[in-house]
Design a protein around this motif. Structure first.
Motif, PDB file in Angstrom:
ATOM      1  N   TYR A 234      40.251  39.682  71.553  1.00 22.41           N
ATOM      2  CA  TYR A 234      39.966  41.099  71.316  1.00 22.41           C
ATOM      3  C   TYR A 234      38.455  41.321  71.236  1.00 22.41           C
ATOM      4  CZ  TYR A 234      44.921  41.861  70.425  1.00 22.41           C
ATOM      5  OH  TYR A 234      46.285  41.947  70.576  1.00 22.41           O
ATOM      6  N   HIS A 235      38.050  42.554  71.480  1.00 24.48           N
ATOM      7  CA  HIS A 235      36.629  42.887  71.494  1.00 24.48           C
ATOM      8  C   HIS A 235      35.977  42.586  70.133  1.00 24.48           C
ATOM      9  CE1 HIS A 235      33.352  46.162  72.492  1.00 24.48           C
ATOM     10  NE2 HIS A 235      32.835  45.016  72.137  1.00 24.48           N
ATOM     11  N   ALA A 236      36.664  42.916  69.053  1.00 20.29           N
ATOM     12  CA  ALA A 236      36.029  42.770  67.737  1.00 20.29           C
ATOM     13  C   ALA A 236      37.063  42.608  66.626  1.00 20.29           C
ATOM     14  CB  ALA A 236      35.144  43.984  67.460  1.00 20.29           C
ATOM     15  N   TRP A 237      36.560  42.181  65.476  1.00 18.16           N
ATOM     16  CA  TRP A 237      37.381  41.970  64.281  1.00 18.16           C
ATOM     17  C   TRP A 237      36.612  42.495  63.074  1.00 18.16           C
ATOM     18  CZ3 TRP A 237      36.479  37.699  60.547  1.00 18.16           C
ATOM     19  CH2 TRP A 237      37.493  37.603  59.572  1.00 18.16           C
ATOM     20  N   ALA A 379      29.595  49.880  76.169  1.00 21.49           N
ATOM     21  CA  ALA A 379      30.799  50.141  75.358  1.00 21.49           C
ATOM     22  C   ALA A 379      30.626  49.431  74.026  1.00 21.49           C
ATOM     23  CB  ALA A 379      32.067  49.658  76.067  1.00 21.49           C
ATOM     24  N   GLY A 380      31.106  50.078  72.980  1.00 25.10           N
ATOM     25  CA  GLY A 380      31.006  49.490  71.648  1.00 25.10           C
ATOM     26  C   GLY A 380      32.102  50.052  70.759  1.00 25.10           C
ATOM     27  N   LEU A 381      31.916  49.894  69.464  1.00 27.05           N
ATOM     28  CA  LEU A 381      32.915  50.366  68.500  1.00 27.05           C
ATOM     29  C   LEU A 381      32.202  51.040  67.337  1.00 27.05           C
ATOM     30  CD1 LEU A 381      35.023  47.117  68.658  1.00 27.05           C
ATOM     31  CD2 LEU A 381      35.900  49.344  69.327  1.00 27.05           C
ATOM     32  N   GLU A 392      41.610  54.795  76.465  1.00 32.98           N
ATOM     33  CA  GLU A 392      40.942  55.966  77.046  1.00 32.98           C
ATOM     34  C   GLU A 392      39.424  55.892  76.834  1.00 32.98           C
ATOM     35  OE1 GLU A 392      45.019  56.490  76.868  1.00 32.98           O
ATOM     36  OE2 GLU A 392      43.723  56.108  75.114  1.00 32.98           O
ATOM     37  N   TYR A 393      39.033  55.369  75.672  1.00 33.33           N
ATOM     38  CA  TYR A 393      37.590  55.242  75.406  1.00 33.33           C
ATOM     39  C   TYR A 393      36.933  54.334  76.458  1.00 33.33           C
ATOM     40  CZ  TYR A 393      33.337  53.119  73.890  1.00 33.33           C
ATOM     41  OH  TYR A 393      32.059  52.618  73.914  1.00 33.33           O
ATOM     42  N   TYR A 394      37.494  53.141  76.651  1.00 33.38           N
ATOM     43  CA  TYR A 394      36.853  52.172  77.561  1.00 33.38           C
ATOM     44  C   TYR A 394      36.768  52.678  78.998  1.00 33.38           C
ATOM     45  CZ  TYR A 394      36.925  48.550  73.942  1.00 33.38           C
ATOM     46  OH  TYR A 394      36.713  47.826  72.794  1.00 33.38           O
ATOM     47  N   VAL A 395      37.831  53.303  79.495  1.00 36.52           N
ATOM     48  CA  VAL A 395      37.824  53.703  80.914  1.00 36.52           C
ATOM     49  C   VAL A 395      37.015  54.976  81.162  1.00 36.52           C
ATOM     50  CG1 VAL A 395      39.965  52.497  81.479  1.00 36.52           C
ATOM     51  CG2 VAL A 395      40.048  54.923  80.818  1.00 36.52           C
ATOM     52  N   ASN A 396      36.611  55.653  80.089  1.00 37.15           N
ATOM     53  CA  ASN A 396      35.820  56.873  80.265  1.00 37.15           C
ATOM     54  C   ASN A 396      34.336  56.701  79.957  1.00 37.15           C
ATOM     55  OD1 ASN A 396      37.649  59.043  81.219  1.00 37.15           O
ATOM     56  ND2 ASN A 396      38.814  58.420  79.411  1.00 37.15           N
ATOM     57  N   GLU A 397      33.928  55.475  79.625  1.00 38.66           N
ATOM     58  CA  GLU A 397      32.492  55.241  79.454  1.00 38.66           C
ATOM     59  C   GLU A 397      31.806  55.322  80.824  1.00 38.66           C
ATOM     60  OE1 GLU A 397      30.382  55.443  77.320  1.00 38.66           O
ATOM     61  OE2 GLU A 397      30.786  54.391  75.455  1.00 38.66           O
TER      62      GLU A 397
END
Length: 419
Positions: A234-237, A379-381, A392-397
């Motif tokens: 996963y991207h982050a924890w 992309a970040g969090l 939706e967030y990732y594909v719309n950056e």
């Protein structure tokens, strides 16, 4: 003023004027000569008879005449993408001996590091792990030039590691403003620098302690961010499980972002360049590369050889084959094969990915300048506005061409294939 003095003054101005004219004419001639030399081999600004590594590097130098401009910077600032492209420049200089590559790297250090060792725009108190990556450029320049200002800047960056906040088991937070959060990106941003600095400057028990700490960062990520079902990470924890993007049971972010996985792969292969051969953690990191590669091969598009922005949802609306992650995966695998970390059989998947990038994502302008298209810009969090880690967030950056986070890994992957 006498008539004679007036005449002398007019004569002096005339001579000065002609000198300026001559200097301008010489500069124009030198520029024209340089341009004609550049174009001489194939009539192009970037000759098409060179290997892809040089073609992309020269294209970057054409787009961004000074290295601080890489990644579309409008003014000199200490940031991480430049270092990835300059890693390629360093290796090209070693391979070709062409001075323009070294001068490009050297110009970055000259511009960003003041004479007293201060790093332009860098703020230690932010404890942003992204800021360590360009330290790799300074390690190279200090080794070559032994300038005191580079040593002072390196010592400042090393101080950040000492103060970087950590989770309870010792993983570095991504930034001070992102408490208890471990991002895959951070392993690439911090660990190759930490390992390289240790190799160059730390000895004895202190070095052993540092190497153990570095390996522990990877062990912790494998323990806390790995999805056992897919083999992806996963991207982050979020250890505190407080973030809106974090699963309330596991603390994990909701998606497998391609570039986050790309950063992690590059972190592992680059750290092994500096981790001692006899360190017991080497074998573990090599085993992580194997399981990582097995997982990404499963999600490689069978037709194009590329990878998607969100790795495990290729058919979902809006998903796309993304350049930076694809280049990073190819680099990780081909370098691992060349170094003996992976069996030779893995070269096929790396080559399929590399060919897919050239066929589907590379375009060449009429003047020979090479472009890498379909790069996710960022992309970040968390943060403001809040990034929720949703599909939706990732594909719309933003998507753009010639992002250093893609061109750099493409140059590095090309160099590995050209060996």
């Amino acid at each position: 003023m006498s008539f004679i003095n007036k005449k002398l003054k007019i004569y002096a101005v005339a001579v000065l004027g002609s000198g300026i004219f001559m200097a301008c004419a010489q500069t124009k001639t030198a520029t024209a000569a340089k341009t004609s030399t550049e174009k001489s081999t194939s009539g192009k600004v970037v000759p098409t008879n060179l290997k892809w590594s040089e073609r992309m590097m020269l294209s970057e130098m054409q787009r961004f005449p000074e290295a601080w401009m890489l990644d579309f910077s409008k003014s000199p600032k200490w940031t991480y993408p430049s270092a990835i492209v300059l890693d390629g420049a360093e290796q090209l200089y070693i391979k070709t001996g062409k001075k323009e590559y070294y001068e490009y790297i050297s110009g970055f250090g000259e511009k960003l590091i003041k004479e007293d060792g201060t790093i332009l725009t860098y703020d230690l108190d932010k404890y942003n792990i992204d800021m360590l990556n360009s330290g790799n450029v300074l390690l190279y320049l200090y080794e070559k030039e032994k300038k005191e200002k580079y040593l002072k800047a390196l010592q400042t960056l090393r101080l950040q590691i000492d103060g970087q906040p950590r989770t309870n088991e010792g993983s570095f937070w991504h930034k001070k403003i992102y408490p208890y959060q471990v991002w895959l990106d951070g392993l690439y941003m911090g660990m190759p620098f930490y390992t390289h600095y240790t190799k160059d400057f730390i000895k004895g028990a202190d070095a052993t302690k540092a190497y153990d700490d570095i390996v522990m960062q990877f062990d912790s990520v494998q323990k806390n961010l790995l999805d056992k079902k897919t083999g992806l990470l996963y991207h982050a924890w979020d250890e505190s499980k407080e973030q809106a993007w974090a699963d309330k049971q596991t603390g994990l972010s909701p998606n497998f972002w391609g570039r986050a996985m790309g950063w992690y792969g590059m972190a592992m292969v680059d750290v092994l360049d500096y981790l001692p051969e006899n360190h017991p953690g080497r074998a573990r990191i090599i085993s992580y590369i194997k399981s990582y590669s097995d997982a990404i091969i499963k999600y490689q598009d069978k037709k194009s050889g590329l990878w998607y922005q969100v790795l495990d949802k290729p058919l979902a609306n809006g998903n796309y084959e993304e350049a930076t992650a694809s280049a990073m995966f190819v680099y990780t695998m081909i370098k691992s094969v060349n170094k003996g970390y992976l069996p030779k059989s893995y070269k096929a998947a790396a080559k399929k990915g590399y060919d897919g990038i050239i066929k589907n994502l590379i375009t060449v302008d009429e003047n020979g300048v090479v472009n890498l298209n379909k790069c996710c810009a960022v992309a970040g969090l968390g943060g403001k506005p809040y990034r929720d880690g949703s599909y939706e967030y990732y594909v719309n950056e933003e998507i753009r061409s010639n992002d250093g986070k893609g061109t750099g890994p493409f140059i590095l992957a090309s160099l590995e294939f050209e060996k």
